[in-house]
Structures are given as C-alpha cells and as structure tokens.
Design a protein around this motif. Sequence first.
Motif, PDB file in Angstrom:
ATOM      1  N   VAL A   1       0.826  -1.206   0.000  1.00  0.00           N
ATOM      2  CA  VAL A   1       0.000   0.000   0.000  1.00  0.00           C
ATOM      3  C   VAL A   1       0.866   1.264   0.000  1.00  0.00           C
ATOM      4  CG1 VAL A   1      -1.724   1.276   1.329  1.00  0.00           C
ATOM      5  CG2 VAL A   1      -1.870  -1.193   1.148  1.00  0.00           C
ATOM      6  N   TRP A   2       2.036   1.201   0.627  1.00  0.00           N
ATOM      7  CA  TRP A   2       2.880   2.389   0.746  1.00  0.00           C
ATOM      8  C   TRP A   2       3.480   2.823  -0.585  1.00  0.00           C
ATOM      9  CZ3 TRP A   2       7.794   1.866  -0.962  1.00  0.00           C
ATOM     10  CH2 TRP A   2       8.330   0.582  -1.011  1.00  0.00           C
ATOM     11  N   LEU A   3       3.565   1.933  -1.549  1.00  0.00           N
ATOM     12  CA  LEU A   3       4.241   2.244  -2.808  1.00  0.00           C
ATOM     13  C   LEU A   3       3.571   3.373  -3.588  1.00  0.00           C
ATOM     14  CD1 LEU A   3       6.236  -0.189  -4.746  1.00  0.00           C
ATOM     15  CD2 LEU A   3       4.632   1.099  -6.078  1.00  0.00           C
ATOM     16  N   PRO A   4       2.280   3.301  -3.925  1.00  0.00           N
ATOM     17  CA  PRO A   4       1.687   4.426  -4.653  1.00  0.00           C
ATOM     18  C   PRO A   4       1.576   5.692  -3.801  1.00  0.00           C
ATOM     19  CG  PRO A   4       0.020   2.781  -4.188  1.00  0.00           C
ATOM     20  CD  PRO A   4       1.329   2.194  -3.793  1.00  0.00           C
ATOM     21  N   ILE A   5       1.420   5.527  -2.491  1.00  0.00           N
ATOM     22  CA  ILE A   5       1.328   6.697  -1.620  1.00  0.00           C
ATOM     23  C   ILE A   5       2.647   7.461  -1.612  1.00  0.00           C
ATOM     24  CG2 ILE A   5       1.038   7.433   0.781  1.00  0.00           C
ATOM     25  CD1 ILE A   5      -0.893   5.047   1.087  1.00  0.00           C
ATOM     26  N   SER A   6       3.749   6.724  -1.499  1.00  0.00           N
ATOM     27  CA  SER A   6       5.050   7.403  -1.488  1.00  0.00           C
ATOM     28  C   SER A   6       5.376   7.998  -2.855  1.00  0.00           C
ATOM     29  CB  SER A   6       6.143   6.434  -1.049  1.00  0.00           C
ATOM     30  OG  SER A   6       6.238   5.360  -1.959  1.00  0.00           O
ATOM     31  N   ALA A   7       4.964   7.342  -3.944  1.00  0.00           N
ATOM     32  CA  ALA A   7       5.231   7.880  -5.278  1.00  0.00           C
ATOM     33  C   ALA A   7       4.474   9.185  -5.506  1.00  0.00           C
ATOM     34  CB  ALA A   7       4.856   6.854  -6.342  1.00  0.00           C
ATOM     35  N   VAL A   8       3.216   9.214  -5.122  1.00  0.00           N
ATOM     36  CA  VAL A   8       2.423  10.439  -5.296  1.00  0.00           C
ATOM     37  C   VAL A   8       2.952  11.550  -4.398  1.00  0.00           C
ATOM     38  CG1 VAL A   8       0.128  11.442  -4.938  1.00  0.00           C
ATOM     39  CG2 VAL A   8       0.367   9.246  -6.091  1.00  0.00           C
ATOM     40  N   SER A   9       3.359  11.207  -3.176  1.00  0.00           N
ATOM     41  CA  SER A   9       3.889  12.236  -2.288  1.00  0.00           C
ATOM     42  C   SER A   9       5.219  12.783  -2.811  1.00  0.00           C
ATOM     43  CB  SER A   9       4.037  11.699  -0.869  1.00  0.00           C
ATOM     44  OG  SER A   9       4.975  10.642  -0.853  1.00  0.00           O
ATOM     45  N   LEU A  10       6.046  11.949  -3.434  1.00  0.00           N
ATOM     46  CA  LEU A  10       7.293  12.443  -4.032  1.00  0.00           C
ATOM     47  C   LEU A  10       7.014  13.372  -5.212  1.00  0.00           C
ATOM     48  CD1 LEU A  10       9.799   9.457  -3.995  1.00  0.00           C
ATOM     49  CD2 LEU A  10      10.135  11.713  -3.027  1.00  0.00           C
ATOM     50  N   ILE A  11       6.018  13.036  -6.020  1.00  0.00           N
ATOM     51  CA  ILE A  11       5.656  13.906  -7.136  1.00  0.00           C
ATOM     52  C   ILE A  11       5.180  15.262  -6.623  1.00  0.00           C
ATOM     53  CG2 ILE A  11       3.983  14.255  -8.996  1.00  0.00           C
ATOM     54  CD1 ILE A  11       4.118  11.262  -9.538  1.00  0.00           C
TER      55      ILE A  11
ATOM     56  N   GLY B   1       6.078  20.904  -5.713  1.00  0.00           N
ATOM     57  CA  GLY B   1       6.012  21.987  -4.727  1.00  0.00           C
ATOM     58  C   GLY B   1       7.368  22.662  -4.543  1.00  0.00           C
ATOM     59  N   TRP B   2       8.427  21.879  -4.524  1.00  0.00           N
ATOM     60  CA  TRP B   2       9.782  22.429  -4.387  1.00  0.00           C
ATOM     61  C   TRP B   2      10.098  23.366  -5.549  1.00  0.00           C
ATOM     62  CZ3 TRP B   2      13.362  21.065  -0.463  1.00  0.00           C
ATOM     63  CH2 TRP B   2      14.640  21.570  -0.632  1.00  0.00           C
ATOM     64  N   LEU B   3       9.774  22.923  -6.764  1.00  0.00           N
ATOM     65  CA  LEU B   3      10.050  23.749  -7.942  1.00  0.00           C
ATOM     66  C   LEU B   3       9.187  25.008  -7.980  1.00  0.00           C
ATOM     67  CD1 LEU B   3      10.420  20.964 -10.647  1.00  0.00           C
ATOM     68  CD2 LEU B   3      12.226  22.312  -9.598  1.00  0.00           C
TER      69      LEU B   3
ATOM     70  N   PHE C   1      13.385  17.930  -9.601  1.00  0.00           N
ATOM     71  CA  PHE C   1      13.265  16.928 -10.666  1.00  0.00           C
ATOM     72  C   PHE C   1      13.716  15.549 -10.192  1.00  0.00           C
ATOM     73  CE2 PHE C   1      13.346  20.705 -13.491  1.00  0.00           C
ATOM     74  CZ  PHE C   1      12.126  20.477 -14.107  1.00  0.00           C
ATOM     75  N   GLY C   2      14.676  15.517  -9.267  1.00  0.00           N
ATOM     76  CA  GLY C   2      15.112  14.231  -8.711  1.00  0.00           C
ATOM     77  C   GLY C   2      14.002  13.526  -7.957  1.00  0.00           C
ATOM     78  N   CYS C   3      13.197  14.287  -7.232  1.00  0.00           N
ATOM     79  CA  CYS C   3      12.052  13.692  -6.526  1.00  0.00           C
ATOM     80  C   CYS C   3      11.045  13.116  -7.514  1.00  0.00           C
ATOM     81  CB  CYS C   3      11.382  14.728  -5.637  1.00  0.00           C
ATOM     82  SG  CYS C   3      12.323  15.146  -4.176  1.00  0.00           S
ATOM     83  N   MET C   4      10.827  13.833  -8.599  1.00  0.00           N
ATOM     84  CA  MET C   4       9.861  13.333  -9.585  1.00  0.00           C
ATOM     85  C   MET C   4      10.390  12.100 -10.315  1.00  0.00           C
ATOM     86  SD  MET C   4       8.004  16.731 -11.041  1.00  0.00           S
ATOM     87  CE  MET C   4       9.448  17.694 -11.403  1.00  0.00           C
TER      88      MET C   4
ATOM     89  N   ALA D   1      12.510   9.952  -9.020  1.00  0.00           N
ATOM     90  CA  ALA D   1      12.458   8.883  -8.029  1.00  0.00           C
ATOM     91  C   ALA D   1      11.045   8.306  -7.930  1.00  0.00           C
ATOM     92  CB  ALA D   1      12.916   9.403  -6.673  1.00  0.00           C
ATOM     93  N   SER D   2      10.033   9.149  -8.052  1.00  0.00           N
ATOM     94  CA  SER D   2       8.662   8.633  -8.005  1.00  0.00           C
ATOM     95  C   SER D   2       8.362   7.768  -9.222  1.00  0.00           C
ATOM     96  CB  SER D   2       7.659   9.783  -7.917  1.00  0.00           C
ATOM     97  OG  SER D   2       7.634  10.501  -9.131  1.00  0.00           O
ATOM     98  N   LEU D   3       8.924   8.120 -10.384  1.00  0.00           N
ATOM     99  CA  LEU D   3       8.739   7.268 -11.553  1.00  0.00           C
ATOM    100  C   LEU D   3       9.424   5.924 -11.369  1.00  0.00           C
ATOM    101  CD1 LEU D   3       9.188   9.809 -14.469  1.00  0.00           C
ATOM    102  CD2 LEU D   3       7.085   8.748 -13.677  1.00  0.00           C
ATOM    103  N   ALA D   4      10.585   5.922 -10.733  1.00  0.00           N
ATOM    104  CA  ALA D   4      11.272   4.652 -10.464  1.00  0.00           C
ATOM    105  C   ALA D   4      10.471   3.788  -9.496  1.00  0.00           C
ATOM    106  CB  ALA D   4      12.659   4.936  -9.896  1.00  0.00           C
ATOM    107  N   ILE D   5       9.832   4.420  -8.527  1.00  0.00           N
ATOM    108  CA  ILE D   5       8.982   3.664  -7.602  1.00  0.00           C
ATOM    109  C   ILE D   5       7.754   3.120  -8.332  1.00  0.00           C
ATOM    110  CG2 ILE D   5       7.464   3.901  -5.591  1.00  0.00           C
ATOM    111  CD1 ILE D   5       9.513   5.793  -4.417  1.00  0.00           C
TER     112      ILE D   5
END
Length: 87
Positions: free
Chosen positions: A32-42, A47-49, A73-76, A78-82
């Motif tokens: 369950v944590w996988l899509p939640i962490s990916a969306v939060s990283l996106i 938000g950072w940018l 961009f690194g966070c985004m 990383a979310s694609l890799a997840i």
Amino acid sequence: MPKSQVRKKKVYTPPTDIRPAANAASRKPSPVWLPISAVSLIVFGIGWLVVYYLSEQQYPVAAWGYWNLAVGFGCMVASLAILARWR
C-alpha cells in the motif's frame, strides 16, 4: 464434382521446458505504501520547484542555487522509479 478436404492446422503449444513458470497467482500485489510514497514524491518535487520559481530563487535553499532544480526533478524521477515497481 467432389469437394476437397479442409485441412486443420494444429494449435501450437510450446514445449514444457520453455514455458514460463510464473503464473498470475504467484505474483504478489504491490504494498500500500508504494503508490502513496510515489504520489507524495511527485507532489513534493512539484512543490519544491514552484516555491523555487515563485520566490525568485530565494527559497527553499538559497545557497544551493540551481541545485534546487535537481532536487525537484530528482524527486519526480524517483517517483517514476517507484511506480515502475507497481503491479
């Protein structure tokens, strides 16, 4: 005049030693944590940018300069890799 015979092709079945062993029942669903962490990283990366551009490069970290773009961009990325591991 007699009709010719209709030939039926045999259905191809691969040999048993070549067939893949993994079936749908053996694959586990994603945690369950996988899509939640990916969306939060996106969201965090975007938000950072946005903060970086709207603050005219003063925030989030002024000393980093353009490395703030790498963080966003690194966070985004990383979310694609997840999300690539999501089933």
